[in-house]
Design an enzyme around this catalytic site. Structure first.
Site, PDB file in Angstrom:
ATOM      1  N   CYS A  70       0.843  -1.199   0.000  1.00 43.49           N
ATOM      2  CA  CYS A  70       0.000   0.000   0.000  1.00 43.49           C
ATOM      3  C   CYS A  70       0.880   1.253   0.000  1.00 43.49           C
ATOM      4  O   CYS A  70       1.709   1.438   0.896  1.00 43.49           O
ATOM      5  CB  CYS A  70      -0.913  -0.005   1.220  1.00 43.49           C
ATOM      6  SG  CYS A  70      -1.906  -1.517   1.393  1.00 43.49           S
ATOM      7  N   CYS A  73       1.373   3.701   3.141  1.00 44.92           N
ATOM      8  CA  CYS A  73       1.613   3.153   4.473  1.00 44.92           C
ATOM      9  C   CYS A  73       3.095   3.095   4.839  1.00 44.92           C
ATOM     10  O   CYS A  73       3.918   2.580   4.074  1.00 44.92           O
ATOM     11  CB  CYS A  73       1.000   1.758   4.584  1.00 44.92           C
ATOM     12  SG  CYS A  73       1.092   1.079   6.254  1.00 44.92           S
ATOM     13  N   ARG A 273     -15.424   9.808  12.396  1.00 43.74           N
ATOM     14  CA  ARG A 273     -14.215  10.024  13.190  1.00 43.74           C
ATOM     15  C   ARG A 273     -13.180  10.792  12.385  1.00 43.74           C
ATOM     16  O   ARG A 273     -12.827  10.403  11.277  1.00 43.74           O
ATOM     17  CB  ARG A 273     -13.649   8.662  13.614  1.00 43.74           C
ATOM     18  CG  ARG A 273     -12.482   8.739  14.586  1.00 43.74           C
ATOM     19  CD  ARG A 273     -12.071   7.326  15.040  1.00 43.74           C
ATOM     20  NE  ARG A 273     -13.250   6.588  15.454  1.00 43.74           N
ATOM     21  CZ  ARG A 273     -13.579   5.384  14.968  1.00 43.74           C
ATOM     22  NH1 ARG A 273     -12.817   4.788  14.073  1.00 43.74           N
ATOM     23  NH2 ARG A 273     -14.664   4.792  15.398  1.00 43.74           N
TER      24      ARG A 273
END
Length: 377
Positions: A70, A73, A273
């Site tokens: 990814c 990341c 969030r």
């Protein structure tokens, strides 16, 4: 098309489904319209969540050493980011880390481990941690985030007492191949559906600022709506040096607000969030974002440091909100002494507490899980 964002909020409160045209109007709104947009989104937030902010706390059970590629990341295969790397925490250490966040007001603990997905032995290990947390803190929710699940693993997590499972979609299906080649978008959808079928509350969200267009944002948010995610974390890209997206700075604080508003209008009753990277990208607009989002992570993230945990709690109180599960009286709140001045984030070369600036590197976490230093909570 709606006449005003306030009129759009009226429609959403009456049960309307946000259209693509309306979604683009939110993302393409002008700076002059920003406060009107926030005020309208705040109506939805307060209708469903009042003035409460849900505080969540991350425990990174296993850091780095991930075989996935990814691009965003710091734990990815081939990452040169100088993050903490360690294998599984001992159960007692994980419980101690979680306890710090709970003592600071967290009502949900997120147990996270890097990797494509857990082995059955890994699930047994996490299940024991969940059981220990539930025994010590029966009222606290536990969310696991372990990657792509295999048959029977979600059921085992549910049986041990886990409440939720996190697996983010991250971006649109069309863009997914540009950020990862070792698994695909369908794998992520499948894992969330698997968790739902086992009775775990689905938590799935986004990473923004990776070069996506507004169409990708709308597609991703609508995919989360279709998935019926109970909780949507919005992460803002932290462009770690040593990753393919290092040096990627595409977000403004105002656009971050628009993205949060898009999620709120698309999913009015869903826990929203503001997650990793909020300090770097929302910056001084973090308190404004609390009028849209009703949830945040306290303190540090997986591999990076956030602003001091007490600064998060001060921000909640100063903005007129209360921590979910804690309802101090106005008299008690007004009698509290003022907290020392605190700033949001520091880069790798600065001391803790130095202010975040555009282009500053994420602060590598050097405290909490995997270290001998007290956690930030």
């Amino acid at each position: 098309m709606f006449n005003s964002f306030n009129a759009l909020a009226d429609r959403q409160l009456e049960g309307a489904v946000l259209s693509r045209d309306d979604a683009f109007a939110i993302l393409e709104s002008s700076d002059d319209q920003l406060m009107d947009l926030v005020a309208a989104a705040a109506r939805l937030r307060r209708a469903h969540f009042g003035n409460a902010v849900k505080v969540n706390y991350l425990v990174n059970l296993k850091s780095g050493l991930c075989p996935e590629d990814c691009t965003y990341c710091s734990q990815r295969l081939g990452s040169a980011a100088q993050i903490l790397k360690y294998t599984w925490l001992k159960p007692e250490e994980a419980l101690a880390q979680a306890g710090s966040g709970i003592a600071a007001g967290a009502s949900r603990v997120c147990l996270v481990a890097s990797g494509k997905g857990p082995t059955d032995r890994d699930v047994d290990r996490v299940a024991a941690m969940v059981e220990g947390l539930k025994e010590d803190h029966p009222g606290v929710e536990v969310c696991a985030c372990l990657g792509i699940l295999k048959e029977g693993q979600a059921e085992k997590l549910k049986a041990c007492g886990a409440d939720a499972y996190n697996h983010n979609l991250n971006t649109s299906e069309a863009m997914y191949k540009d950020i990862c080649t070792t698994h695909d978008f369908a794998d992520r959808i499948r894992t969330v559906e698997h968790a739902k079928s086992a009775g775990l509350s689905p938590c799935s969200g986004l990473i923004v600022g990776m070069g996506e267009g507004n169409g990708d944002l709308v597609d991703a948010v609508f995919a989360l709506r279709d998935l019926d995610s109970d909780s949507i974390p919005v992460n803002f890209l932290m462009p770690f040096d040593g990753t393919p997206l290092e040096g990627t700075w595409l977000l403004t604080p105002a656009h971050c607000i628009r993205i949060l508003a898009l999620v709120r209008f698309a999913c009015p009753s869903t826990e929203l969030r503001m997650a990793g990277g909020r300090e770097m990208h929302l910056r001084t607009l973090q308190p404004l974002a609390l009028h849209i989002a009703n949830s945040l992570f306290l303190g540090d993230y997986l591999t990076s440091e956030g602003q001091p945990g007490q600064a998060d709690l001060d921000m909640i109180a100063d903005s007129g909100f209360t921590v979910l599960g804690q309802n101090p009286s106005p008299e008690a709140s007004s009698s509290l002494p003022p907290s020392p001045a605190r700033t949001s984030l520091h880069d790798g070369a600065a001391s803790p507490g130095a202010p975040a600036t555009l282009g500053a590197l994420p602060a590598i976490r050097r405290r909490g899980a995997g270290t001998a230093v007290a956690p930030n909570a």
